[in-house]
Motif scaffolding. Structure first.
Motif, PDB file in Angstrom:
ATOM      1  N   VAL A 176      -7.289  -5.458  42.664  1.00  0.00           N
ATOM      2  CA  VAL A 176      -8.803  -4.874  43.483  1.00  0.00           C
ATOM      3  C   VAL A 176      -9.627  -5.956  44.165  1.00  0.00           C
ATOM      4  O   VAL A 176      -9.955  -5.295  44.896  1.00  0.00           O
ATOM      5  N   PHE A 208      -6.336  -8.075  38.901  1.00  0.00           N
ATOM      6  CA  PHE A 208      -5.991  -7.275  39.027  1.00  0.00           C
ATOM      7  C   PHE A 208      -6.759  -7.031  37.420  1.00  0.00           C
ATOM      8  O   PHE A 208      -6.808  -7.269  36.870  1.00  0.00           O
ATOM      9  N   VAL A 209      -5.973  -5.403  37.227  1.00  0.00           N
ATOM     10  CA  VAL A 209      -6.598  -4.761  36.402  1.00  0.00           C
ATOM     11  C   VAL A 209      -5.570  -5.003  35.008  1.00  0.00           C
ATOM     12  O   VAL A 209      -5.650  -5.115  34.206  1.00  0.00           O
ATOM     13  N   ARG A 259      -4.673 -14.045  32.321  1.00  0.00           N
ATOM     14  CA  ARG A 259      -4.555 -12.623  31.659  1.00  0.00           C
ATOM     15  C   ARG A 259      -5.350 -12.462  30.059  1.00  0.00           C
ATOM     16  O   ARG A 259      -5.347 -13.395  29.663  1.00  0.00           O
ATOM     17  N   PRO A 280      -8.557  -4.646  27.541  1.00  0.00           N
ATOM     18  CA  PRO A 280      -7.992  -3.468  28.373  1.00  0.00           C
ATOM     19  C   PRO A 280      -9.634  -3.337  29.843  1.00  0.00           C
ATOM     20  O   PRO A 280     -10.417  -3.265  28.909  1.00  0.00           O
ATOM     21  N   GLY A 281      -8.777  -3.355  31.298  1.00  0.00           N
ATOM     22  CA  GLY A 281     -10.267  -3.244  31.585  1.00  0.00           C
ATOM     23  C   GLY A 281     -11.301  -4.606  32.766  1.00  0.00           C
ATOM     24  O   GLY A 281     -11.475  -4.793  33.236  1.00  0.00           O
ATOM     25  N   PHE A 282     -10.515  -5.620  31.997  1.00  0.00           N
ATOM     26  CA  PHE A 282     -10.738  -7.132  31.859  1.00  0.00           C
ATOM     27  C   PHE A 282     -10.232  -7.745  33.528  1.00  0.00           C
ATOM     28  O   PHE A 282      -9.253  -7.075  33.841  1.00  0.00           O
ATOM     29  N   LEU A 283     -10.371  -8.265  34.293  1.00  0.00           N
ATOM     30  CA  LEU A 283     -10.120  -8.692  35.647  1.00  0.00           C
ATOM     31  C   LEU A 283      -9.443  -9.926  35.319  1.00  0.00           C
ATOM     32  O   LEU A 283      -9.843 -10.929  34.912  1.00  0.00           O
ATOM     33  N   ASN A 284      -7.800  -9.909  35.857  1.00  0.00           N
ATOM     34  CA  ASN A 284      -7.051 -10.786  35.690  1.00  0.00           C
ATOM     35  C   ASN A 284      -6.644 -11.227  36.658  1.00  0.00           C
ATOM     36  O   ASN A 284      -7.559 -10.626  38.193  1.00  0.00           O
ATOM     37  N   SER A 285      -5.955 -12.507  37.108  1.00  0.00           N
ATOM     38  CA  SER A 285      -6.056 -12.788  38.029  1.00  0.00           C
ATOM     39  C   SER A 285      -4.487 -13.764  38.496  1.00  0.00           C
ATOM     40  O   SER A 285      -4.127 -15.376  36.832  1.00  0.00           O
ATOM     41  N   ASP A 303      -2.420  -2.592  42.352  1.00  0.00           N
ATOM     42  CA  ASP A 303      -2.794  -3.440  41.189  1.00  0.00           C
ATOM     43  C   ASP A 303      -3.874  -4.455  41.348  1.00  0.00           C
ATOM     44  O   ASP A 303      -4.147  -4.536  40.816  1.00  0.00           O
TER      45      ASP A 303
END
Length: 256
Positions: free
Chosen positions: A90, A77-78, A15, A20-25, A88
């Motif tokens: 992507v 997700f973003v 995370r 904000p806007g970064f790709l989390n997984s 949520d």
């Protein structure tokens, strides 16, 4: 022999809280396993003078391979928090199931006890686990070999008592010390514990069936050795069912 089966889930999260806007997984690994293993043992008991008894025992569980399968899923997700909603997500990545073996480590145990006049019993037990050889689908989790050494004493006021609950009960205390399989600061975590307990017969007779209660206090790790320590307390309650000649309910009635 024992048949093992079951599964466990392992989740890894990445995370970017302040971006904000970064790709989390979130990656989830589901591993299922099954197989047969056996434990072999020897026991020896010898009568001594003055109604005393010496007992020796040993058990050995060899290293075994258990058939296993792993399925991995990754959700990208973003949003700052993944709520589980499809909106949520992507992208979703599901890896091809990976099959292989879980290598179960070798384990052996040695023990001895001395019974004095059927009142006092003193016992000692040593256990060893070869956790450094554990493998999960070809991956070694870098665990250390562990051991545990325990010493215990049991007092049985009167094994022939049947009407007096306190006299027919058995009272125990013990101490154990060992090193766990967890490595911290390149060293095993030490662990020790002290326990107290008792066993009361379930029936008002000389039955071996009993209610067992034990309380243990212990400590794991050391501030000086591992820069980590924790204390723990556990309460164990169990029931032992051991039919014998003194249990009337175990006899088959001639007339129902």
């Amino acid at each position: 022999f024992s048949y093992y089966f079951g599964f466990f889930d392992r989740t890894t999260e990445l995370r970017f809280i302040d971006q904000p806007g970064f790709l989390n997984s979130i990656t989830s690994d589901n591993i299922s396993t099954r197989g047969i293993n056996g434990e072999y043992g020897l026991a020896y008991r010898r009568g001594l003078k003055s109604n005393n008894f010496l007992s020796l025992g040993a058990s050995f569980e060899p290293q075994r391979k258990l058939a296993s399968k792993k399925v991995s899923s990754t959700f990208i997700f973003v949003a700052p928090e993944f709520t589980g909603s499809a909106s949520d997500v992507v992208d979703t990545l599901i890896a091809t199931p990976d099959t292989g073996d879980v290598v179960q480590p070798m384990h052996y145990s040695l023990g001895a006890s001395l019974n004095l006049n059927r009142k006092w019993t003193v016992g000692i037990e040593y256990d060893f686990w070869e956790w450094s050889k554990l493998e999960i689908l070809g991956n070694n989790p870098a665990l250390a070999n562990s051991f545990s050494l325990g010493v215990g004493i049991e007092f049985w006021p009167d094994y022939r008592a049947s009407s007096d609950l306190l006299k027919s009960g058995r009272y125990r205390t013990g101490f154990r010390y060992g090193q766990s399989r967890v490595i911290l600061d390149d060293l095993n975590l030490n662990e020790f514990g002290i326990s107290f307990g008792f066993a009361l017969p379930l029936l008002k007779s000389r039955s071996f069936s009993s209610l067992n209660v034990a309380l243990e206090y212990g400590q794991r790790g050391s501030e000086k050795r591992n820069s980590f320590s924790e204390s723990f307390t556990s309460v164990n309650i169990g029931v032992t069912l051991m039919p014998n000649q003194f249990d009337r309910w175990f006899y088959k009635r001639k007339i129902e």
